[in-house]
Design a protein around this motif. Structure first.
Motif, short mmCIF file in Angstrom:
data_model
loop_
_atom_site.label_atom_id
_atom_site.label_comp_id
_atom_site.label_asym_id
_atom_site.label_seq_id
_atom_site.Cartn_x
_atom_site.Cartn_y
_atom_site.Cartn_z
N ALA A 85 12.92 -5.95 11.47
CA ALA A 85 12.57 -6.50 10.15
C ALA A 85 11.11 -6.18 9.81
CB ALA A 85 12.81 -8.01 10.12
N PHE A 86 10.22 -6.43 10.76
CA PHE A 86 8.81 -6.09 10.53
C PHE A 86 8.64 -4.57 10.45
CE2 PHE A 86 7.79 -10.31 12.65
CZ PHE A 86 7.55 -10.95 11.44
N GLY A 87 9.44 -3.83 11.22
CA GLY A 87 9.40 -2.37 11.16
C GLY A 87 9.75 -1.85 9.78
N ALA A 88 10.71 -2.49 9.13
CA ALA A 88 11.09 -2.08 7.77
C ALA A 88 9.89 -2.24 6.83
CB ALA A 88 12.27 -2.91 7.28
N ILE A 89 9.20 -3.35 6.97
CA ILE A 89 8.02 -3.57 6.12
C ILE A 89 6.97 -2.50 6.38
CG2 ILE A 89 6.11 -5.16 5.64
CD1 ILE A 89 8.15 -7.45 6.31
N VAL A 90 6.72 -2.21 7.65
CA VAL A 90 5.73 -1.19 7.99
C VAL A 90 6.13 0.17 7.41
CG1 VAL A 90 4.70 0.11 9.91
CG2 VAL A 90 4.87 -2.39 10.03
N CYS A 91 7.41 0.51 7.51
CA CYS A 91 7.88 1.79 6.95
C CYS A 91 7.61 1.86 5.46
CB CYS A 91 9.38 1.97 7.22
SG CYS A 91 9.79 2.29 8.94
N TRP A 92 7.88 0.79 4.76
CA TRP A 92 7.69 0.80 3.31
C TRP A 92 6.21 0.81 2.94
CZ3 TRP A 92 12.00 -3.30 3.29
CH2 TRP A 92 13.25 -2.66 3.39
N VAL A 93 5.37 0.14 3.72
CA VAL A 93 3.93 0.22 3.48
C VAL A 93 3.43 1.64 3.76
CG1 VAL A 93 1.67 -0.59 4.28
CG2 VAL A 93 3.50 -2.24 3.85
N ASP A 94 3.93 2.25 4.83
CA ASP A 94 3.58 3.64 5.11
C ASP A 94 3.97 4.54 3.94
OD1 ASP A 94 2.52 2.97 7.56
OD2 ASP A 94 4.13 3.85 8.76
N ALA A 95 5.13 4.28 3.35
CA ALA A 95 5.55 5.07 2.19
C ALA A 95 4.55 4.95 1.05
CB ALA A 95 6.94 4.65 1.72
N THR A 96 4.04 3.74 0.82
CA THR A 96 3.05 3.57 -0.25
C THR A 96 1.75 4.30 0.08
OG1 THR A 96 2.16 1.48 0.60
CG2 THR A 96 4.00 1.34 -0.94
N LEU A 97 1.39 4.37 1.36
CA LEU A 97 0.19 5.12 1.76
C LEU A 97 0.38 6.61 1.50
CD1 LEU A 97 -0.68 3.32 5.11
CD2 LEU A 97 -1.84 3.08 2.89
N VAL A 98 1.58 7.10 1.78
CA VAL A 98 1.87 8.52 1.52
C VAL A 98 1.86 8.79 0.02
CG1 VAL A 98 3.59 10.35 1.78
CG2 VAL A 98 3.18 8.76 3.67
N ILE A 99 2.40 7.87 -0.75
CA ILE A 99 2.36 8.01 -2.21
C ILE A 99 0.91 8.05 -2.70
CG2 ILE A 99 2.86 6.83 -4.40
CD1 ILE A 99 5.47 5.80 -2.99
N ALA A 100 0.09 7.14 -2.18
CA ALA A 100 -1.33 7.09 -2.58
C ALA A 100 -2.07 8.36 -2.19
CB ALA A 100 -2.00 5.87 -1.96
N ALA A 101 -1.64 9.00 -1.11
CA ALA A 101 -2.28 10.24 -0.65
C ALA A 101 -1.68 11.47 -1.33
CB ALA A 101 -2.16 10.37 0.86
N ASN A 102 -0.80 11.24 -2.31
CA ASN A 102 -0.10 12.35 -2.98
C ASN A 102 0.63 13.23 -1.97
OD1 ASN A 102 -0.82 11.69 -5.67
ND2 ASN A 102 -2.85 12.55 -5.29
N GLY A 103 1.27 12.57 -1.01
CA GLY A 103 2.00 13.28 0.03
C GLY A 103 3.31 13.83 -0.47
N PRO A 104 3.94 14.64 0.36
CA PRO A 104 5.21 15.26 -0.05
C PRO A 104 6.32 14.24 -0.23
CG PRO A 104 4.71 15.77 2.24
CD PRO A 104 3.53 15.05 1.69
N ARG A 105 7.21 14.53 -1.15
CA ARG A 105 8.33 13.63 -1.44
C ARG A 105 9.22 13.44 -0.22
NH1 ARG A 105 9.78 15.67 -7.49
NH2 ARG A 105 8.03 14.63 -8.49
#
Length: 134
Positions: A85-105
């Motif tokens: 459950a906490f891992g899911a949250i971390v994954c989604w926060v990581d996704a927002t970091l990638v979005i903020a870094a203009n990372g690949p889709r």
């Protein structure tokens, strides 16, 4: 659910948990050994100077991966449910970091899908905990 069906589900969840823990550990080792390539793969800015976040990501992923493997091997369903459950949250926060870094889709999709996978395993582990305890 019959005893045989519950045992099959438990084995499947243990297998998926072991695989998830091993993959996370491998990702952590990759961040440690090949930080530039790992950073590029997961959509972070490799040219961002600073505090060595690759090593922080590496250590985080290694110990969390090993922890998932240990919980799965010990059939600690409640601990695994919380971990995923906490891992899911971390994954989604990581996704927002990638979005903020203009990372690949693809990296963004990977993190979002990983969060969904973790959430599904969290639910399965919680169901097993309710059924068999521990």
């Amino acid at each position: 659910m019959t005893g045989l069906a519950a045992e099959f589900k438990a084995r499947r969840v243990i297998g998926l948990s072991l695989i998830a823990g091993a993959i996370l550990t491998i990702i952590g080792i990759r961040f440690w050994l090949f930080p530039y390539q790992a950073t590029m793969t997961f959509g972070l800015d490799p040219d961002n100077p600073g505090i060595g976040y690759e090593q922080m990501i590496s250590l985080r992923d290694i110990w969390l991966g090993l922890l998932a493997i240990a919980f799965a091997a010990l059939k600690e369903w409640r601990a695994l449910a919380l971990w995923f459950a906490f891992g899911a949250i971390v994954c989604w926060v990581d996704a927002t970091l990638v979005i903020a870094a203009n990372g690949p889709r693809l990296a963004i999709a990977f993190h979002i899908a990983s969060g969904v996978f973790c959430l599904a395993l969290a639910v399965s582990c919680w169901q097993l905990y309710k059924r068999v305890g521990r």
